[in-house]
Each structure stands twice: as C-alpha cells, then as structure tokens.
Design an enzyme around this catalytic site. Sequence first.
Site, PDB file in Angstrom:
ATOM      1  N   PRO A   1       0.675  -1.187   0.081  1.00 11.37           N
ATOM      2  CA  PRO A   1      -0.088  -0.184   0.035  1.00 11.37           C
ATOM      3  C   PRO A   1       0.840   1.367   0.058  1.00 11.37           C
ATOM      4  O   PRO A   1       1.877   1.296   0.705  1.00 11.37           O
ATOM      5  CB  PRO A   1      -0.857  -0.047   1.234  1.00 11.37           C
ATOM      6  CG  PRO A   1       0.024  -1.027   2.108  1.00 11.37           C
ATOM      7  CD  PRO A   1       0.768  -1.966   1.249  1.00 11.37           C
TER       8      PRO A   1
ATOM      9  N   CYS B   1       0.503   5.471   0.012  1.00 11.82           N
ATOM     10  CA  CYS B   1      -0.514   6.697   0.092  1.00 11.82           C
ATOM     11  C   CYS B   1      -0.283   7.606  -1.157  1.00 11.82           C
ATOM     12  O   CYS B   1       0.836   7.718  -1.623  1.00 11.82           O
ATOM     13  CB  CYS B   1      -0.160   7.358   1.141  1.00 11.82           C
ATOM     14  SG  CYS B   1      -0.775   6.341   2.765  1.00 11.82           S
TER      15      CYS B   1
ATOM     16  N   ALA C   1      -3.255   3.222   2.372  1.00 11.73           N
ATOM     17  CA  ALA C   1      -3.991   3.277   3.686  1.00 11.73           C
ATOM     18  C   ALA C   1      -5.289   3.938   3.706  1.00 11.73           C
ATOM     19  O   ALA C   1      -5.219   5.155   2.959  1.00 11.73           O
ATOM     20  CB  ALA C   1      -2.973   3.968   4.729  1.00 11.73           C
TER      21      ALA C   1
ATOM     22  N   TYR D   1       1.372   4.863  13.229  1.00 11.26           N
ATOM     23  CA  TYR D   1      -0.465   5.304  13.327  1.00 11.26           C
ATOM     24  C   TYR D   1      -1.040   4.540  14.639  1.00 11.26           C
ATOM     25  O   TYR D   1      -0.445   3.998  15.538  1.00 11.26           O
ATOM     26  CB  TYR D   1      -1.038   4.670  12.040  1.00 11.26           C
ATOM     27  CG  TYR D   1      -0.383   5.633  10.887  1.00 11.26           C
ATOM     28  CD1 TYR D   1      -0.238   7.090  10.818  1.00 11.26           C
ATOM     29  CD2 TYR D   1       0.298   4.869   9.754  1.00 11.26           C
ATOM     30  CE1 TYR D   1       0.368   7.597   9.800  1.00 11.26           C
ATOM     31  CE2 TYR D   1       1.165   5.584   8.900  1.00 11.26           C
ATOM     32  CZ  TYR D   1       0.888   7.063   8.649  1.00 11.26           C
ATOM     33  OH  TYR D   1       1.724   7.733   7.785  1.00 11.26           O
TER      34      TYR D   1
ATOM     35  N   ARG E   1      -0.304  -5.338   9.252  1.00 12.27           N
ATOM     36  CA  ARG E   1       0.985  -4.890   8.788  1.00 12.27           C
ATOM     37  C   ARG E   1       1.553  -4.441  10.192  1.00 12.27           C
ATOM     38  O   ARG E   1       0.855  -3.636  11.068  1.00 12.27           O
ATOM     39  CB  ARG E   1       0.965  -3.785   7.958  1.00 12.27           C
ATOM     40  CG  ARG E   1       2.592  -3.280   7.409  1.00 12.27           C
ATOM     41  CD  ARG E   1       2.381  -2.349   6.199  1.00 12.27           C
ATOM     42  NE  ARG E   1       3.700  -2.367   5.344  1.00 12.27           N
ATOM     43  CZ  ARG E   1       3.811  -1.554   4.591  1.00 12.27           C
ATOM     44  NH1 ARG E   1       3.037  -0.651   4.184  1.00 12.27           N
ATOM     45  NH2 ARG E   1       4.839  -1.646   3.820  1.00 12.27           N
TER      46      ARG E   1
END
Length: 368
Positions: A25, A27, A59, A185, A233
């Site tokens: 992934p 962004c 994300a 995050y 992840r």
Amino acid sequence: MSTPALFKPIKIKDLKLHNRIVIAPMCQYSAEEGCMNEWHLIHLGKLALSGAGLLTIEATAVLPEGRITYADLGLYSDQNYAAMSLTIESIRRWSEMPIGLQLSHAGRKASTDVPWSGGRQFLPTHELGWQTYAPSTVPYDAQGAAPLHLDKARLTRIRDAFASATARASRIGLDVIQVHAAHGYLLHQFLSPLTNHRDDEYGGSLEKSNAVSIEVFDSVRSAFPAHKPVSVRISATDWVAGGLDLEQTLVFVSELEKRGCDVLHVSSGGLHPSQKIPVGPSYQVPLARAVRQQAHIPVVAVGQITGYDQAEAIVGTGDADMVALARTILFDPNWPWHAAAQLGGKVHVPNQYLRSQPSRYRDLFEAE
C-alpha cells in the site's frame, strides 16, 4: 528448469496468487473527501497490469479524523464506497490481479498537509485540520499539536468503524483486508510504550497495550468472509531505546495468529522522530525472518527490495514467504516482468501486451 521461488504460486485461505510479489500500500494523497477519483484509476490500473501476485490499495481511513491528510482515501461513507466500487469495477474489467485494501486510523499523526507541501501538522482550528486523538496526550514532536486522550466510547467507535469499513470492502468484492498496525499510526501508538502511557485496560502491561489492536483485528475478521484472508502490517521495532522491540512484537504476533490472522506484513519504525534506522538493502528482512521463525502463517518482507536476485534470495532461503514492493514498482511498473525474465519465471500479462514479449524470452508471458 525449476520454477524460481519468487514465481511459485501460493494459496492463502481461498486466495490463489500467481507469484510471491506483493504491491505494498502506497499513499497517494489525491482523494477528494475520502473518495477515489481518476488518479486512482490510472495509478492502480497501471499497477494491476504489472504481473505482481497481489495489489494492495493504500492506507484507507475508517473515520474522517483517522486520515493522515485531508487528501487521504477513506471508506467511512456511502460516497467513499461508491467511488471505490466504480474504480475497482473498472480495473477488474481488464485485470484478474487480486486486490487488497489496507485499513487505518492515523491517531496523533493525523491532520497533516500532503508531503509535497511540507507535511506539517495542522492545528485543529486550521481550515484543513482537525482535532487528533491518541492513547495518551503525547504529540509526535515539539511542533505538533497534542492529541486528546481516547476514552472508551471513542475507542468503541473506532473499533466499529474498522468493522463497517471492512463490510463495505467485502461488498466491493476485495480479496484481502490488511489492518495497519505499523508506522506510528493509531494501533501502533497503543502497542508502543513510547506513546501509550495509560493505566487502564488498554495500557500498563504488554497484554493490555495489545488489547485495542486485538479488538480491532477481531472486529475486522468477523466482518470479512471467513474464506478470505485478513493480514496485519506491523512495525517490528521502533528503533528507539525504550520503545517497541522485536521481543514484544513476537508476543503480539502470537496472539494475532491465535485469533485467525492469515498473513503478517513486517515493517518497522515510523512512531518517533528519534528513531535510528539502519536503512539499506533488505534492512528489514531480519525482522521478517524472526517473525517467520515463530509464526505458522505466511510472512511478507518489505524495505529496499529492488533487485531480482535479492528478492529471489529472500523467498528462496525462507526468510519470508513473499516480498512487497513500493517505491521500486512505482519507478518500474513492469518490475515483475523483468524479474521473471532474469530468473527464468513466467508472468501473467494482459492479452493486449502478449506481442511485446522479447524474442529471447519465448516462455516469459502467460495470458490472463
């Protein structure tokens, strides 16, 4: 000639991948009110023709305040759902590549500008900013705004939002869900002692610090079809003294596996500005190797994997079951083609591209 390890198929639950190359992934910071647009069709469509085994959408926030930037993707509204559905439908008309989705909440790292405009964090009063929330009221750095403490009601809302986004993804027909518990995050913030200073049921011990991420995983697993895989992840280490380390991560990994996690994607860092990361080719592979030695489910390695022989060695020696490419495949969208040519593998390509097969690689392409 035997099939190179990188190009051997792998089956996870009912999902069959043609090879061990995963598009990570990445962004794009190009959404509008959380919705996909023409950029995502171009970007994902290009990668869906690359011959990789799996494409993972960037994300995607489960709540508006969970976005990293105002231009992040989301899957928290009917509008988000409609836009993503249209994009995926268009791509799947021309590509059979399985598609996964990473679900995320940015926590204290939310409310920032896009990277090419500096990436600074906006105050809640800024027109492009909003109030951030985190396990504890610790800002990311001295210039950042302090987040508010997440109470039980807001944590329940976040957990339920992960489940709701998963249900939307299931209706779209996506093949894999990845829970983002890495790179500083929100879920990673609960896992690390550097950012989790709580003394309630969600902090104060390793088991309690893991609890929010486990609850979120359970909610996602319950909302996604049982025959489809759910991955996580992780950042295996913070690269900061006193932070999350590999030993703590392995405890978390063990619990995820018990709960039905199907794949572990092993990354690192992203939580703290004081991190000291020994960046270099395959620098995170030892972390993936350590996880794979304990886990009984497939492990994905990522981080400066650029060479064909390098990727083949990672899979061939058993350091990981798959490799993930990010910047590498942006720079060279046909990296899997070139890897197959060098290693003696076969790669799936669209029928429209079959005539581009070089004469010296007569057995390189397979039609979709």
